[in-house]
Design an enzyme around this catalytic site. Structure first.
Site, PDB file in Angstrom:
ATOM      1  N   HIS A  60       0.837  -1.212   0.000  1.00 25.81           N
ATOM      2  CA  HIS A  60       0.000   0.000   0.000  1.00 25.81           C
ATOM      3  C   HIS A  60       0.869   1.258   0.000  1.00 25.81           C
ATOM      4  CE1 HIS A  60      -4.048   1.815   1.470  1.00 25.81           C
ATOM      5  NE2 HIS A  60      -3.336   2.730   0.827  1.00 25.81           N
ATOM      6  N   HIS A  62       1.555   5.172  -2.321  1.00 21.80           N
ATOM      7  CA  HIS A  62       1.086   6.124  -3.331  1.00 21.80           C
ATOM      8  C   HIS A  62       2.331   6.742  -3.953  1.00 21.80           C
ATOM      9  CE1 HIS A  62      -3.170   6.008  -1.989  1.00 21.80           C
ATOM     10  NE2 HIS A  62      -2.608   5.705  -0.827  1.00 21.80           N
ATOM     11  N   ARG A  64       2.172   8.637  -6.795  1.00 22.46           N
ATOM     12  CA  ARG A  64       1.730   9.935  -7.345  1.00 22.46           C
ATOM     13  C   ARG A  64       2.010  10.135  -8.825  1.00 22.46           C
ATOM     14  NH1 ARG A  64      -1.548  10.415  -3.116  1.00 22.46           N
ATOM     15  NH2 ARG A  64      -0.591  11.194  -1.215  1.00 22.46           N
ATOM     16  N   ASN A  94      -4.858   6.296  -7.436  1.00 20.61           N
ATOM     17  CA  ASN A  94      -5.380   7.673  -7.372  1.00 20.61           C
ATOM     18  C   ASN A  94      -4.371   8.710  -7.860  1.00 20.61           C
ATOM     19  OD1 ASN A  94      -3.783   7.278  -5.098  1.00 20.61           O
ATOM     20  ND2 ASN A  94      -5.008   8.602  -3.795  1.00 20.61           N
ATOM     21  N   ASP A 152      -8.812   3.109  -3.539  1.00 22.88           N
ATOM     22  CA  ASP A 152      -8.284   3.614  -2.264  1.00 22.88           C
ATOM     23  C   ASP A 152      -8.335   5.140  -2.183  1.00 22.88           C
ATOM     24  OD1 ASP A 152      -7.044   3.424   0.300  1.00 22.88           O
ATOM     25  OD2 ASP A 152      -5.237   4.203  -0.650  1.00 22.88           O
ATOM     26  N   HIS A 179     -11.091   0.780   0.737  1.00 26.97           N
ATOM     27  CA  HIS A 179     -10.927   1.849   1.738  1.00 26.97           C
ATOM     28  C   HIS A 179     -12.302   2.004   2.376  1.00 26.97           C
ATOM     29  CE1 HIS A 179      -9.265   5.991   2.950  1.00 26.97           C
ATOM     30  NE2 HIS A 179     -10.436   5.855   3.536  1.00 26.97           N
ATOM     31  N   HIS A 232      -5.880  -0.674   5.544  1.00 26.68           N
ATOM     32  CA  HIS A 232      -5.688   0.149   6.756  1.00 26.68           C
ATOM     33  C   HIS A 232      -6.838   0.147   7.764  1.00 26.68           C
ATOM     34  CE1 HIS A 232      -7.894   2.769   4.119  1.00 26.68           C
ATOM     35  NE2 HIS A 232      -6.845   3.247   3.478  1.00 26.68           N
ATOM     36  N   ASP A 305       1.113   2.551   3.830  1.00 29.93           N
ATOM     37  CA  ASP A 305       0.212   3.584   3.285  1.00 29.93           C
ATOM     38  C   ASP A 305       0.996   4.884   3.092  1.00 29.93           C
ATOM     39  OD1 ASP A 305      -1.903   4.984   2.285  1.00 29.93           O
ATOM     40  OD2 ASP A 305      -3.076   5.019   4.126  1.00 29.93           O
ATOM     41  N   HIS A 309       2.901  14.205   0.338  1.00 27.43           N
ATOM     42  CA  HIS A 309       2.345  15.453  -0.188  1.00 27.43           C
ATOM     43  C   HIS A 309       3.454  16.496  -0.185  1.00 27.43           C
ATOM     44  CE1 HIS A 309      -1.792  14.035  -0.095  1.00 27.43           C
ATOM     45  NE2 HIS A 309      -1.574  13.551   1.104  1.00 27.43           N
TER      46      HIS A 309
HETATM   47 ZN   LIG Z   1      -6.910   4.502   1.935  1.00 27.39          ZN
END
Ligand SMILES: [Zn+2]
Length: 429
Positions: A60, A62, A64, A94, A152, A179, A232, A305, A309
């Protein structure tokens, strides 16, 4: 490249191995395990006092990319993984555009081949644009190499669509990762609903929102005989629902993040946006329920996770800050400090939850150091002491609720397909 790792404590639950010995990696695979191996042409790695394990897998993250490279990209995210001792990650859909078509999966895989430093698996979206209205082309994406499917960040609130998604994915034996927060209960909330949120005057996210979503999804998975993986989990109630579903034989698995296992909503004190995450950090009763669920097998795997950012996005008033923070470079340190050295988890349990089980669940040829298996290896010095300093991170997302934390335990070597990509805090690109 031939690598000979000497005198480490080899821990590999996939072959019930927990012994001090040598391991020889040759031509990208495990070539020999034994005492006092000799190989004249090999690069020697002295692992005395350290733990040698099948490479850590983080299902899990991200990354980006595409589209949100100010937060992270494949190059920076996989370098962060290598620094954290992680040999394989799976990235969520995402991005911008959303990974909801085979052509995007293929493009992403091509970019991964060019710039990734560790293995990367691609997770496709369940619905087009993550909008929850129309199914994405999951079959085409599976054919293009997507490992699983997830919206997610979003709950697929339409039960009819979600049932169709489960049934569609099950026709090619793929897992839907959910999620689970019922958004009709969470809209307008920013942290766990409880004593701390009341004191801080921040609208809350009630734990029952998770319980409701997890009940619906496990019931639909049971009805459709489909595979479901709950991302999560943070609520004690949701854990009990998963525990009971597993007892009935529902094909459900679940993950816990390192932060939900180690932190509580107290981390939000001072309106700390670095601790803003969905689902939120909950109170100590939920955290302890999560630890118990890890021990009894209700929770199958541990993930980061990792949700980076840009600095300026997190440097705002609490309610406006996006959810998530970086986790790849702190995971081993935090797990060892808070769960291993405190006696909550044994080293064998950690390796099972962070390497063997993720590989088994998602059908990946990894998570084991049996002879002939891919030479993905993590070496950890369980006694190395260090402090979390986000300015040194490889990830572009510097926000972390663990800033300044004193850790005991650090990944010292990351070996991917028989090649050293990180040694003693230095990347080898
Ligand atoms: Zn999530």
């Amino acid at each position: 490249m031939t690598l000979l790792i000497k005198n480490g404590l080899l821990v590999d639950p996939s072959q019930k191995l927990h012994d001090t010995c040598d391991i020889l990696l040759k031509n990208g695979v495990v070539a020999e395990i034994g005492k006092d191996i000799k190989a004249a042409d090999a690069q020697l790695i002295d692992a005395t006092g350290q733990i040698v394990l099948p490479g850590i897998i983080d299902m899990h993250t991200h990354l980006r990319e595409p589209g949100l490279e100010a937060k992270e990209d494949i190059a920076s995210g996989t370098r962060a993984a290598a620094m954290g001792g992680i040999t394989r990650i799976a990235c969520m859909a995402n991005t911008y555009p959303v990974v909801d078509k085979a052509i995007i999966v293929r493009g992403l895989k091509e970019q991964i081949t060019k710039t990734a430093l560790v293995h990367v698996e691609v997770i496709g979206a369940v619905t087009k644009g993550l909008e929850g209205k129309e199914l994405a082309e999951m079959g085409d994406m599976a054919f293009a190499g997507a490992i699983a499917f997830s919206d997610d960040g979003h709950y697929v609130s339409d039960s009819r669509i979600f049932r169709a998604a489960l049934e569609y994915a099950s026709t090619f034996d793929k897992i839907i990762i959910v999620h689970d927060e019922d958004n009709t209960l969470t809209s307008g909330g920013y942290m766990h609903e409880g004593a701390v949120s009341t004191r801080l005057g921040i609208p809350g996210l009630p734990s029952v929102s998770e319980d409701i979503a997890v009940s619906r999804d496990t019931l639909l998975a049971e009805y459709s005989n489909a595979r479901l993986h709950v991302a999560h989990v943070a609520s004690a109630g949701a854990l009990e629902i998963i525990r009971q579903a597993k007892k009935r034989g529902v094909k459900v698995t679940a993950e816990a993040t390192i932060h939900h296992l180690t932190l509580t909503d107290n981390a939000v004190e001072g309106y700390n946006t670095a601790a803003k995450i969905a689902p939120p950090l909950r109170d100590i009763a939920h955290r302890d329920a999560l630890r118990a669920a890890l021990k009894d097998g209700t929770i199958d795997i541990i993930v980061t996770d990792h949700s980076p950012h840009a600095f300026e996005e997190k440097d705002v008033e609490f309610r406006y800050a996006p959810n998530g923070f970086a986790g790849l470079e702190t995971s081993v340190g935090v797990i060892f400090t808070d769960l291993y050295h405190t006696g909550v988890l044994s080293i064998d349990e950690i390796v099972e939850k962070m390497s063997c089980a993720p590989a088994r669940l998602f059908n990946i040829d990894a998570g084991s150091l049996k002879l002939g298996k891919p030479a993905d290896v993590t070496i950890i010095n369980p006694n190395a002491e260090w402090a979390v300093e986000s300015s040194t991170f490889c990830t572009k997302g510097k926000a972390t609720p663990f800033e300044g934390k004193h850790c005991k335990g650090k990944a010292t070597w990351t070996i991917v397909a028989g090649r050293v990509v990180m040694s003693n805090g230095r990347l080898n690109e």
